[in-house]
Write a protein that holds these residues in place. Sequence first.
Motif, mmCIF file in Angstrom:
data_model
loop_
_atom_site.group_PDB
_atom_site.id
_atom_site.type_symbol
_atom_site.label_atom_id
_atom_site.label_comp_id
_atom_site.label_asym_id
_atom_site.label_seq_id
_atom_site.Cartn_x
_atom_site.Cartn_y
_atom_site.Cartn_z
ATOM 1 N N MET A 178 -22.373 13.789 -43.171
ATOM 2 C CA MET A 178 -23.729 13.712 -43.721
ATOM 3 C C MET A 178 -24.342 12.352 -43.451
ATOM 4 S SD MET A 178 -25.137 14.548 -47.333
ATOM 5 C CE MET A 178 -25.843 15.944 -46.548
ATOM 6 N N HIS A 179 -23.514 11.308 -43.503
ATOM 7 C CA HIS A 179 -23.993 9.953 -43.178
ATOM 8 C C HIS A 179 -24.552 9.926 -41.764
ATOM 9 C CE1 HIS A 179 -23.782 5.618 -42.652
ATOM 10 N NE2 HIS A 179 -23.087 5.839 -41.570
ATOM 11 N N ALA A 180 -23.792 10.486 -40.806
ATOM 12 C CA ALA A 180 -24.256 10.487 -39.416
ATOM 13 C C ALA A 180 -25.528 11.316 -39.284
ATOM 14 C CB ALA A 180 -23.166 11.048 -38.507
ATOM 15 N N ALA A 181 -25.499 12.530 -39.864
ATOM 16 C CA ALA A 181 -26.629 13.432 -39.652
ATOM 17 C C ALA A 181 -27.880 12.904 -40.328
ATOM 18 C CB ALA A 181 -26.273 14.813 -40.186
ATOM 19 N N GLY A 182 -27.754 12.444 -41.589
ATOM 20 C CA GLY A 182 -28.943 12.009 -42.327
ATOM 21 C C GLY A 182 -29.640 10.852 -41.645
ATOM 22 N N LYS A 183 -28.876 9.800 -41.314
ATOM 23 C CA LYS A 183 -29.539 8.607 -40.780
ATOM 24 C C LYS A 183 -30.031 8.811 -39.361
ATOM 25 C CE LYS A 183 -27.600 5.589 -43.973
ATOM 26 N NZ LYS A 183 -26.714 4.578 -44.395
ATOM 27 N N GLY A 184 -29.102 9.248 -38.483
ATOM 28 C CA GLY A 184 -29.478 9.372 -37.085
ATOM 29 C C GLY A 184 -30.605 10.375 -36.880
ATOM 30 N N ASP A 185 -30.554 11.459 -37.640
ATOM 31 C CA ASP A 185 -31.562 12.495 -37.450
ATOM 32 C C ASP A 185 -32.947 11.978 -37.825
ATOM 33 O OD1 ASP A 185 -32.526 15.020 -36.932
ATOM 34 O OD2 ASP A 185 -32.435 15.550 -39.050
ATOM 35 N N THR A 186 -33.054 11.323 -38.995
ATOM 36 C CA THR A 186 -34.357 10.822 -39.425
ATOM 37 C C THR A 186 -34.923 9.826 -38.424
ATOM 38 O OG1 THR A 186 -33.442 10.936 -41.632
ATOM 39 C CG2 THR A 186 -35.551 9.888 -41.395
ATOM 40 N N HIS B 164 -30.139 13.945 -49.647
ATOM 41 C CA HIS B 164 -29.687 13.591 -50.993
ATOM 42 C C HIS B 164 -29.420 14.845 -51.819
ATOM 43 C CE1 HIS B 164 -29.596 11.883 -54.983
ATOM 44 N NE2 HIS B 164 -30.483 12.777 -55.326
ATOM 45 N N ALA B 165 -30.324 15.832 -51.710
ATOM 46 C CA ALA B 165 -30.158 17.047 -52.506
ATOM 47 C C ALA B 165 -28.888 17.785 -52.088
ATOM 48 C CB ALA B 165 -31.372 17.947 -52.352
ATOM 49 N N LEU B 166 -28.637 17.834 -50.778
ATOM 50 C CA LEU B 166 -27.421 18.506 -50.296
ATOM 51 C C LEU B 166 -26.173 17.766 -50.742
ATOM 52 C CD1 LEU B 166 -28.156 19.634 -46.669
ATOM 53 C CD2 LEU B 166 -27.372 21.014 -48.538
ATOM 54 N N MET B 167 -26.229 16.415 -50.689
ATOM 55 C CA MET B 167 -25.075 15.610 -51.094
ATOM 56 C C MET B 167 -24.773 15.858 -52.561
ATOM 57 S SD MET B 167 -23.955 12.770 -52.743
ATOM 58 C CE MET B 167 -25.474 11.941 -53.147
ATOM 59 N N ARG B 168 -25.807 15.873 -53.373
ATOM 60 C CA ARG B 168 -25.597 16.063 -54.804
ATOM 61 C C ARG B 168 -25.034 17.453 -55.082
ATOM 62 N NH1 ARG B 168 -28.977 14.308 -59.937
ATOM 63 N NH2 ARG B 168 -28.125 15.897 -61.293
ATOM 64 N N ALA B 169 -25.572 18.452 -54.350
ATOM 65 C CA ALA B 169 -25.062 19.806 -54.536
ATOM 66 C C ALA B 169 -23.591 19.870 -54.167
ATOM 67 C CB ALA B 169 -25.865 20.782 -53.688
ATOM 68 N N ALA B 170 -23.216 19.199 -53.060
ATOM 69 C CA ALA B 170 -21.817 19.244 -52.635
ATOM 70 C C ALA B 170 -20.932 18.532 -53.643
ATOM 71 C CB ALA B 170 -21.679 18.590 -51.264
ATOM 72 N N PHE B 171 -21.394 17.388 -54.166
ATOM 73 C CA PHE B 171 -20.583 16.620 -55.111
ATOM 74 C C PHE B 171 -20.354 17.405 -56.388
ATOM 75 C CE2 PHE B 171 -20.041 13.438 -58.436
ATOM 76 C CZ PHE B 171 -19.017 12.700 -57.899
ATOM 77 N N GLU B 172 -21.413 18.038 -56.889
ATOM 78 C CA GLU B 172 -21.248 18.767 -58.143
ATOM 79 C C GLU B 172 -20.560 20.096 -57.929
ATOM 80 O OE1 GLU B 172 -24.941 18.908 -60.116
ATOM 81 O OE2 GLU B 172 -25.050 16.736 -60.325
#
Lengths: 105, 139, 249
Positions: B54-62, B107-115
């Motif tokens: 997610m780190h790679a996809a979120g930053k590089g993609d934006t 962020h929303a996806l990360m939070r969903a995955a964490f919870e």
Amino acid sequence: MKEWFAIIMGASLLVLMIPILYRIIVGPTGFDRILCANVIGTKTAVILVIIGTLFDRVDMFVDFAIAYALLNFVGAIVVSRYFNRTVPLQEMEKDKAKPRRRLKA
Amino acid sequence: MIDTLASAVLAEPVNSPGWFLVHAIGVSMGIVGLIFFLGTAVGVVRFPDFYTRMHAAGKGDTLSTMLMLTGFGLVMMEDFSANSWLLLLKILGIVLFIFITTPTSSHALMRAAFEDDEMPLGEEDLNKLRKRRAKSKSK
Amino acid sequence: MKKTAFILVLCIGLLLAWAAKDFPAWGDPQSPASSSPVASHFIANTGVDTEVPNMVTAVLADYRGFDTMFETVVVFIAGLAVFSILRGGPKSRTRDREFVVDFEPDLIVTNTVRLIVPVIQIFAFYVLAHGHVSPGGGFQGGVTMGASFILIALSWDLKTALARFPIERCFTVAALGIVIYAGIGLLSLFLGGEFLDYAHLAKIFPVSPEMARYHAMLGVEIGVGFTVTAIMFALYASLSTDGRMRDGL
């Protein structure tokens, strides 16, 4: 020159999407698949602008790109809310002792 | 440089040096965007768990989408009529929109995955990975 | 089973790809679609009759206005049907739910949505009103507008969205859209033309008959936009809660 730039950019974007498609097909969790689908959706906005350049109607395709970026955002929020908020009832009964993890804002 | 840009603003012909500068900036922004997207693709395939991917996809993609769209907006400019300004403004509008929404959906996806009890890789998993890599290297 | 399905899909896909080579070339003036008398009539006359640059809008809202009116009615009936089927179902459905909903609005998502919802709504109005010149129109603008309400419902909860756009008002607005559409048609009927023959509106408005058709098309698109917006949100609210209208996704 404008056309060649658009063609080369579009072709390299399509080639670079193959690894991301691989992650969509293989991805161990559902979240990987959603994440990669979201990446491809964002790049589709760029591809729409490229198509507009090739057809010489960028003014038209820019509107499509805005609408696409918007619907992509709505889709990502829908999926994340679905996984976040709904808990299968049986699991809820099973581990009532263990509270759900909460990320405090 | 300011002189050439000013000549682009004032002069009509498309092939004046100021225009060449603007288009060159646009093309190089597009190429830098492609390099960032290459980083995203490599990261998405090679990173070991969901959060690092997610780190790679979120930053590089934006960043790559923003750079590519801005580059296209600059390449598209050929005169200073109201239409091309409107086009550039619309493209910058998409850039702003993506700048706001893509990190939010990450962020929303990360939070969903964490919870949803998706665990990041712990120390043991990393050790296992290291062992596997050492084994494949020794072969 | 999965493999059989895959092979079947592959075969059909190859068949379609093979059939695609019989299509006329892109932009071919000799293709049947381009050389039919109907198409050439519209291409020659939309600009003269209605002064609308986008022929698709002119055909959709003027020449084939009757068709579009009943498409809008179909959208309205679909929303009404989903609402009434889910609402009036047996009471037992509410007991054996398969999941519980556990929500807490996210700070970052809610603030982003607060920022972009006005932008989305302005863009929806732009798509709706600019349909004469660029692609767009009532259906597209309505969907974009409905998406903004769905976004509110997703990032807070359904209660917050329903406080802004109650379900009763949804159906009132949807019906109002059809009333606007049919009202413009009836007005032209009373002014001596046929139903939806907008050129006769020039008798009471200080414009030429061509511009009367132009502006009546905008009015019709606004009616379609009302209906589609309201029905999109009503469909979301009904389907995401099994018709209970609370504890949504």
